[in-house]
Design a protein around this motif. Sequence first.
Motif, PDB file in Angstrom:
ATOM      1  N   ILE A   6       3.367 -41.842  23.639  1.00  0.00           N
ATOM      2  CA  ILE A   6       3.212 -43.126  23.560  1.00  0.00           C
ATOM      3  C   ILE A   6       1.913 -43.810  24.324  1.00  0.00           C
ATOM      4  O   ILE A   6       1.269 -44.407  23.832  1.00  0.00           O
ATOM      5  CB  ILE A   6       4.244 -43.714  24.584  1.00  0.00           C
ATOM      6  CG1 ILE A   6       5.810 -43.497  23.791  1.00  0.00           C
ATOM      7  CG2 ILE A   6       4.117 -45.107  25.138  1.00  0.00           C
ATOM      8  CD1 ILE A   6       6.963 -43.837  24.609  1.00  0.00           C
ATOM      9  N   ARG A   7       1.415 -42.913  25.255  1.00  0.00           N
ATOM     10  CA  ARG A   7       0.268 -43.151  25.889  1.00  0.00           C
ATOM     11  C   ARG A   7      -1.089 -43.140  25.083  1.00  0.00           C
ATOM     12  O   ARG A   7      -1.827 -44.205  24.905  1.00  0.00           O
ATOM     13  CB  ARG A   7      -0.081 -42.301  27.085  1.00  0.00           C
ATOM     14  CG  ARG A   7       0.795 -42.347  28.461  1.00  0.00           C
ATOM     15  CD  ARG A   7       0.128 -41.726  29.591  1.00  0.00           C
ATOM     16  NE  ARG A   7       0.854 -42.056  30.684  1.00  0.00           N
ATOM     17  CZ  ARG A   7       1.399 -41.180  31.532  1.00  0.00           C
ATOM     18  NH1 ARG A   7       0.825 -39.993  31.543  1.00  0.00           N
ATOM     19  NH2 ARG A   7       2.256 -41.594  32.614  1.00  0.00           N
ATOM     20  N   GLY A   8      -1.001 -42.180  24.173  1.00  0.00           N
ATOM     21  CA  GLY A   8      -2.058 -41.874  23.138  1.00  0.00           C
ATOM     22  C   GLY A   8      -1.948 -42.922  21.960  1.00  0.00           C
ATOM     23  O   GLY A   8      -2.910 -43.482  22.031  1.00  0.00           O
ATOM     24  N   ALA A   9      -0.742 -43.341  21.593  1.00  0.00           N
ATOM     25  CA  ALA A   9      -0.590 -44.255  20.631  1.00  0.00           C
ATOM     26  C   ALA A   9      -0.700 -45.783  21.278  1.00  0.00           C
ATOM     27  O   ALA A   9      -1.668 -46.439  20.576  1.00  0.00           O
ATOM     28  CB  ALA A   9       0.932 -44.150  20.022  1.00  0.00           C
ATOM     29  N   ALA A  10      -0.374 -46.061  22.354  1.00  0.00           N
ATOM     30  CA  ALA A  10      -0.955 -47.166  23.146  1.00  0.00           C
ATOM     31  C   ALA A  10      -2.326 -47.455  23.141  1.00  0.00           C
ATOM     32  O   ALA A  10      -2.899 -48.670  23.032  1.00  0.00           O
ATOM     33  CB  ALA A  10       0.053 -47.517  24.402  1.00  0.00           C
ATOM     34  N   ASP A  13       4.094 -51.293  16.458  1.00  0.00           N
ATOM     35  CA  ASP A  13       2.752 -50.592  16.020  1.00  0.00           C
ATOM     36  C   ASP A  13       2.818 -48.934  16.636  1.00  0.00           C
ATOM     37  O   ASP A  13       2.061 -48.094  15.801  1.00  0.00           O
ATOM     38  CB  ASP A  13       1.621 -51.250  16.896  1.00  0.00           C
ATOM     39  CG  ASP A  13       1.624 -52.797  16.371  1.00  0.00           C
ATOM     40  OD1 ASP A  13       1.513 -52.987  14.927  1.00  0.00           O
ATOM     41  OD2 ASP A  13       1.488 -53.541  16.978  1.00  0.00           O
ATOM     42  N   ILE A  14       3.419 -48.908  17.591  1.00  0.00           N
ATOM     43  CA  ILE A  14       3.187 -47.599  18.268  1.00  0.00           C
ATOM     44  C   ILE A  14       4.336 -46.684  17.335  1.00  0.00           C
ATOM     45  O   ILE A  14       3.784 -45.217  17.126  1.00  0.00           O
ATOM     46  CB  ILE A  14       3.572 -47.490  19.579  1.00  0.00           C
ATOM     47  CG1 ILE A  14       2.535 -48.138  20.430  1.00  0.00           C
ATOM     48  CG2 ILE A  14       4.149 -46.202  20.150  1.00  0.00           C
ATOM     49  CD1 ILE A  14       2.617 -48.412  21.816  1.00  0.00           C
ATOM     50  N   LEU A  15       5.302 -47.093  16.848  1.00  0.00           N
ATOM     51  CA  LEU A  15       6.253 -46.262  16.082  1.00  0.00           C
ATOM     52  C   LEU A  15       5.398 -46.101  14.588  1.00  0.00           C
ATOM     53  O   LEU A  15       5.798 -44.830  14.332  1.00  0.00           O
ATOM     54  CB  LEU A  15       7.310 -47.058  15.800  1.00  0.00           C
ATOM     55  CG  LEU A  15       8.439 -47.105  16.964  1.00  0.00           C
ATOM     56  CD1 LEU A  15       9.587 -48.190  16.725  1.00  0.00           C
ATOM     57  CD2 LEU A  15       9.143 -45.760  17.310  1.00  0.00           C
ATOM     58  N   LEU A  16       4.680 -46.805  14.188  1.00  0.00           N
ATOM     59  CA  LEU A  16       3.991 -46.697  13.005  1.00  0.00           C
ATOM     60  C   LEU A  16       2.866 -45.614  13.302  1.00  0.00           C
ATOM     61  O   LEU A  16       2.537 -44.790  12.424  1.00  0.00           O
ATOM     62  CB  LEU A  16       3.414 -47.906  12.303  1.00  0.00           C
ATOM     63  CG  LEU A  16       4.229 -49.028  11.954  1.00  0.00           C
ATOM     64  CD1 LEU A  16       3.586 -50.261  11.602  1.00  0.00           C
ATOM     65  CD2 LEU A  16       5.069 -48.330  10.716  1.00  0.00           C
ATOM     66  N   LYS A  17       2.527 -45.514  14.351  1.00  0.00           N
ATOM     67  CA  LYS A  17       1.445 -44.540  14.686  1.00  0.00           C
ATOM     68  C   LYS A  17       1.947 -43.009  14.713  1.00  0.00           C
ATOM     69  O   LYS A  17       1.197 -42.074  14.292  1.00  0.00           O
ATOM     70  CB  LYS A  17       0.528 -44.649  16.093  1.00  0.00           C
ATOM     71  CG  LYS A  17      -0.357 -45.886  16.154  1.00  0.00           C
ATOM     72  CD  LYS A  17      -1.578 -45.307  15.479  1.00  0.00           C
ATOM     73  CE  LYS A  17      -2.815 -46.677  15.864  1.00  0.00           C
ATOM     74  NZ  LYS A  17      -3.761 -46.540  15.403  1.00  0.00           N
ATOM     75  N   PHE A  18       3.180 -42.984  15.194  1.00  0.00           N
ATOM     76  CA  PHE A  18       3.625 -41.708  15.352  1.00  0.00           C
ATOM     77  C   PHE A  18       4.210 -41.233  13.956  1.00  0.00           C
ATOM     78  O   PHE A  18       4.142 -40.055  13.466  1.00  0.00           O
ATOM     79  CB  PHE A  18       5.181 -41.846  16.088  1.00  0.00           C
ATOM     80  CG  PHE A  18       5.263 -41.852  17.254  1.00  0.00           C
ATOM     81  CD1 PHE A  18       3.995 -41.801  18.086  1.00  0.00           C
ATOM     82  CD2 PHE A  18       6.122 -42.534  18.127  1.00  0.00           C
ATOM     83  CE1 PHE A  18       3.740 -41.943  19.330  1.00  0.00           C
ATOM     84  CE2 PHE A  18       6.073 -42.722  19.505  1.00  0.00           C
ATOM     85  CZ  PHE A  18       5.053 -42.277  20.184  1.00  0.00           C
ATOM     86  N   LYS A  19       4.095 -42.235  12.722  1.00  0.00           N
ATOM     87  CA  LYS A  19       4.345 -41.670  11.424  1.00  0.00           C
ATOM     88  C   LYS A  19       3.497 -41.324  10.712  1.00  0.00           C
ATOM     89  O   LYS A  19       3.480 -40.716   9.636  1.00  0.00           O
ATOM     90  CB  LYS A  19       5.378 -43.001  10.836  1.00  0.00           C
ATOM     91  CG  LYS A  19       6.773 -43.053  11.365  1.00  0.00           C
ATOM     92  CD  LYS A  19       7.572 -44.280  10.560  1.00  0.00           C
ATOM     93  CE  LYS A  19       8.737 -44.299  11.314  1.00  0.00           C
ATOM     94  NZ  LYS A  19       9.458 -45.439  10.766  1.00  0.00           N
ATOM     95  N   SER A  20       2.252 -41.800  11.458  1.00  0.00           N
ATOM     96  CA  SER A  20       0.914 -41.533  10.504  1.00  0.00           C
ATOM     97  C   SER A  20       0.259 -40.201  10.798  1.00  0.00           C
ATOM     98  O   SER A  20       0.550 -39.370  11.797  1.00  0.00           O
ATOM     99  CB  SER A  20       0.001 -42.692  10.822  1.00  0.00           C
ATOM    100  OG  SER A  20      -0.325 -42.877  11.968  1.00  0.00           O
TER     101      SER A  20
END
Length: 156
Positions: A112-116, A149-156
Amino acid sequence: MKGKHWGVALAVSAVSLGLILGVNGCSWQRGIKVGVVDTDRIIRESPKYMELKVMQAGEQQAWMQQIPSNLKSMSVSQRQEVRKKLAKDYKERSDKFSKKSQEFLNQLTEDIRGAAKSVAKDRHYDLIIVDSPSNPTVLYNSGDNITTDILLKFKS
């Protein structure tokens, strides 16, 4: 002496305000752009969380299957022995699950920190607030919800 304390308090306040407003080069004219992350939603929608829930249900079922069907017909000493064995097994399973849960939460926190940080940089946020309905840290916010946006970062 009182004037000195006011001066120190004023200086600390000015530095704090400067740090808040200076995050990512925020200017006075633009104001602070705030993003909000709902960690409860991220946890709920995490595939790893679903795996943990399934694992926990399986562990509970396996533990329950160890209970002898003839427990009521056993002697007192036999029942005590079964209870000891079940309690020991339950504690071992519980400790194992707690360890896995803690590892999951630690890794998710880092993710979460990285994606945020990435979303904040990409969308020019000055401040990201981590908040959740189950553990509110902010009483009111008018920031943009960037959880998706963060959930989408996890999927990419």
